[in-house]
Design a protein around this motif. Structure first.
Motif, PDB file in Angstrom:
ATOM      1  N   ARG A  22       0.927  -1.129  -0.182  1.00  0.00           N
ATOM      2  CA  ARG A  22      -0.328   0.204   0.216  1.00  0.00           C
ATOM      3  C   ARG A  22       0.671   1.275  -0.223  1.00  0.00           C
ATOM      4  O   ARG A  22       0.873   2.450  -0.062  1.00  0.00           O
ATOM      5  CB  ARG A  22      -1.118   0.023   1.452  1.00  0.00           C
ATOM      6  N   CYS A  23       1.814   0.811   0.775  1.00  0.00           N
ATOM      7  CA  CYS A  23       3.086   2.537   1.002  1.00  0.00           C
ATOM      8  C   CYS A  23       3.429   3.003  -0.344  1.00  0.00           C
ATOM      9  O   CYS A  23       3.645   2.269  -1.530  1.00  0.00           O
ATOM     10  CB  CYS A  23       3.861   2.560   1.462  1.00  0.00           C
ATOM     11  N   ILE A  24       3.170   4.560  -1.194  1.00  0.00           N
ATOM     12  CA  ILE A  24       3.388   4.616  -1.927  1.00  0.00           C
ATOM     13  C   ILE A  24       4.561   5.658  -1.733  1.00  0.00           C
ATOM     14  O   ILE A  24       5.003   6.973  -2.264  1.00  0.00           O
ATOM     15  CB  ILE A  24       2.470   5.970  -2.508  1.00  0.00           C
ATOM     16  N   THR A  69      -2.926   5.823   2.585  1.00  0.00           N
ATOM     17  CA  THR A  69      -3.579   5.279   1.667  1.00  0.00           C
ATOM     18  C   THR A  69      -3.805   3.637   2.539  1.00  0.00           C
ATOM     19  O   THR A  69      -3.810   2.341   2.046  1.00  0.00           O
ATOM     20  CB  THR A  69      -2.562   3.890   0.878  1.00  0.00           C
TER      21      THR A  69
END
Ligand code: SF4
Ligand code: SF4
Length: 81
Positions: A22-24, A69
């Motif tokens: 999920r990490c952007i 997110t």
């Protein structure tokens, strides 16, 4: 850094975990790094993901709350709930 009460908690893993799927951070996000008052979080540039660099968490929660997110999960020790 001086010893604080959370040092007494037994833990098998870091209190703050990042769901790397999920990490952007690789898209330029640094929200959690900026939100943490203790500067505990950092970005691993080899992976382009945030991670817990220093295990000194105050469980103040802005990292989890502000992550766009929902990648961050803070595991609050049972005794602090
Ligand atoms: S706020 Fe969330 S998406 Fe942004 S770097 Fe931190 S964990 Fe990754
Ligand atoms: S809960 Fe607070 S101290 Fe712990 S990593 Fe998140 S912002 Fe930093």
């Amino acid at each position: 850094m001086s010893h604080t009460p959370h040092d007494i908690f037994q833990r098998s893993s870091a209190p703050v975990t990042v769901d790397e799927s999920r990490c952007i951070a690789d898209k330029g996000c640094t929200v959690c790094i900026d939100a943490c008052p203790l500067d505990l979080l950092a970005i691993d540039y080899s992976k382009g993901k945030a991670y817990m660099k220093y295990d000194e968490c105050w469980y103040c929660m802005p990292c989890e709350r502000d992550c766009p997110t929902g990648a961050i999960k803070v595991a609050i020790p049972y005794l602090l709930r």
